[in-house]
Scaffold this active site. Sequence first.
Site, mmCIF file in Angstrom:
data_model
loop_
_atom_site.group_PDB
_atom_site.id
_atom_site.type_symbol
_atom_site.label_atom_id
_atom_site.label_comp_id
_atom_site.label_asym_id
_atom_site.label_seq_id
_atom_site.Cartn_x
_atom_site.Cartn_y
_atom_site.Cartn_z
ATOM 1 C CG HIS A 206 -0.248 0.296 2.492
ATOM 2 N ND1 HIS A 206 0.483 -0.645 3.156
ATOM 3 C CD2 HIS A 206 -0.159 1.430 3.230
ATOM 4 C CE1 HIS A 206 0.985 -0.123 4.265
ATOM 5 N NE2 HIS A 206 0.622 1.136 4.332
HETATM 6 C C1 UD1 Z 1 -2.198 5.509 5.821
HETATM 7 C C2 UD1 Z 1 -0.897 5.957 6.472
HETATM 8 C C3 UD1 Z 1 0.141 4.832 6.381
HETATM 9 C C4 UD1 Z 1 -0.419 3.531 6.905
HETATM 10 C C5 UD1 Z 1 -1.706 3.212 6.164
HETATM 11 C C6 UD1 Z 1 -2.336 1.909 6.598
HETATM 12 C C7 UD1 Z 1 -0.414 8.358 6.340
HETATM 13 C C8 UD1 Z 1 0.462 9.365 5.735
HETATM 14 N N1 UD1 Z 1 -0.329 7.122 5.849
HETATM 15 O O1 UD1 Z 1 -1.942 5.352 4.433
HETATM 16 O O2 UD1 Z 1 1.268 5.189 7.144
HETATM 17 O O3 UD1 Z 1 0.530 2.510 6.723
HETATM 18 O O4 UD1 Z 1 -2.624 4.290 6.391
HETATM 19 O O5 UD1 Z 1 -3.416 1.608 5.777
HETATM 20 O O6 UD1 Z 1 -1.149 8.667 7.243
HETATM 21 N N2 UD1 Z 1 -9.182 4.819 1.402
HETATM 22 C C9 UD1 Z 1 -10.401 4.198 1.350
HETATM 23 N N3 UD1 Z 1 -10.988 3.840 2.543
HETATM 24 C C10 UD1 Z 1 -10.415 4.086 3.742
HETATM 25 C C11 UD1 Z 1 -9.166 4.733 3.771
HETATM 26 C C12 UD1 Z 1 -8.559 5.095 2.601
HETATM 27 O O7 UD1 Z 1 -10.956 3.965 0.305
HETATM 28 O O8 UD1 Z 1 -11.006 3.715 4.770
HETATM 29 C C13 UD1 Z 1 -8.495 5.171 0.125
HETATM 30 C C14 UD1 Z 1 -8.786 6.542 -0.344
HETATM 31 O O9 UD1 Z 1 -8.852 6.515 -1.739
HETATM 32 C C15 UD1 Z 1 -7.563 7.336 0.081
HETATM 33 C C16 UD1 Z 1 -6.465 6.278 -0.024
HETATM 34 O O10 UD1 Z 1 -7.113 5.047 0.308
HETATM 35 O O11 UD1 Z 1 -7.327 8.460 -0.687
HETATM 36 C C17 UD1 Z 1 -5.311 6.511 0.901
HETATM 37 O O12 UD1 Z 1 -5.742 6.681 2.237
HETATM 38 P P1 UD1 Z 1 -4.882 7.615 3.252
HETATM 39 O O13 UD1 Z 1 -5.528 7.683 4.575
HETATM 40 O O14 UD1 Z 1 -4.541 8.889 2.589
HETATM 41 O O15 UD1 Z 1 -3.510 6.864 3.402
HETATM 42 P P2 UD1 Z 1 -3.112 5.309 3.364
HETATM 43 O O16 UD1 Z 1 -2.506 5.055 2.042
HETATM 44 O O17 UD1 Z 1 -4.221 4.431 3.821
#
Ligand code: UD1
Length: 376
Positions: A206
């Site tokens: 991820h």
């Molecule tokens: C975040 C953390 C990372 C951690 C990871 C675990 C930061 C900078 N990064 O990354 O350190 O290892 O979580 O998963 O805080 N999305 C969904 N549903 C959700 C959450 C996210 O669809 O419940 C999708 C969205 O399109 C979003 C993307 O995932 O834009 C990324 O989510 P985000 O919270 O920005 O960061 P992670 O990549 O999950």
Amino acid sequence: MKKVIHIVGARPNFMKVAPIHRAIAARNQLQQVLVHTGQHYDVKMSDVFFSDLGLPAPEVHLGIGSGSHAQQTAKTMVELERVFLEHKPDLVSVVGDVNSTVAAALVSSKLGIALAHVEAGLRSYSRHQPEEINRVVTDRLSDLLLTPSRDADANLLKEGADPERIHFVGNVMIDSLLASKERADQLPVLKTLGVEPRGYAVCTLHRPSNVDDPKLLGGLLSAISHVASRVPVIFPVHPRTRKMISEQGLGSWFERSPNLRPVDPMGYLEFLALTSQAKLILTDSGGLQEETTALGVPCLTLRENTERPITVEQGTNEVVGTDPDRIRESADRVLDGQGKKGRIPEYWDGRSGERIADLFARFLGVSEDARRAASA
Ligand code: UD1
């Protein structure tokens, strides 16, 4: 009673807060408020962890959701400022390195509220990783630096942190693992997936650096499909990765490799049941590097560095980078029975939450007498 606010936001936070929350509740010396920023909001990325870990529903839910780093961090800061002013905590406790962590650190320190960082001192020394920036800033602002391993103490000292702020408490995430293992073992996860103990691999990806670049992600999927030509590979797909695979037309890797099996993100107990019986794990996650060390399962980390070197020095982890040939060779070696055998690092003993609860009580000047008076 003195008040602690815990901040959680994203999936890897929940298993770190649960043991601390439990230990503080058992001591009955401090009032605690659990705040969920809502950085992760899918049921499978969030809610299921509360039930799996026995965490109470958060008292406050901010519903921040996704966005750019600035948007997510700034929105969280605005909302947390309101919550801190309303609840007036004596201590804010943050875990890990996600955007919710650094947002809470900035707000609490500007309001003059004491700050504790659980999992302090980890460094990849790569500022290309957003989490590294979050770690450095959060540590710099923290009054209590609670470290999972001695290398983290050394990193903090090198940066000039006051030694009196540094407390080696061990790995709190391993508390959750040890407390949950028996329950996880009873789940029929392997049967449902049709795999045999030690007869399959697990893969998770991820990191933006791995999944946002289609060429790199394609190379990783090619290496993983090689592994799938030897054993089934169960691949719980993170929402970010799912989006990239579909947008970049990389789904063909799964069509060509029937043994490469994408599944939805799994709950904590289900995933623990799966990882603990795997023959090999391939991952870019930080937490999984530690969990595999605790479980004695060989792990190949598909990154150029790790902020958790103890998993390499003492555990079952190998950092193999993202070159598909190197991943294939390393995976073949593990599948041929040459995986690393490790040992359990110091203080990864299931008691870190208790050490943290004791430290919080001492830091806030809560004595044994006060505890007895409070519970009388
Ligand atoms: C975040 C953390 C990372 C951690 C990871 C675990 C930061 C900078 N990064 O990354 O350190 O290892 O979580 O998963 O805080 N999305 C969904 N549903 C959700 C959450 C996210 O669809 O419940 C999708 C969205 O399109 C979003 C993307 O995932 O834009 C990324 O989510 P985000 O919270 O920005 O960061 P992670 O990549 O999950």
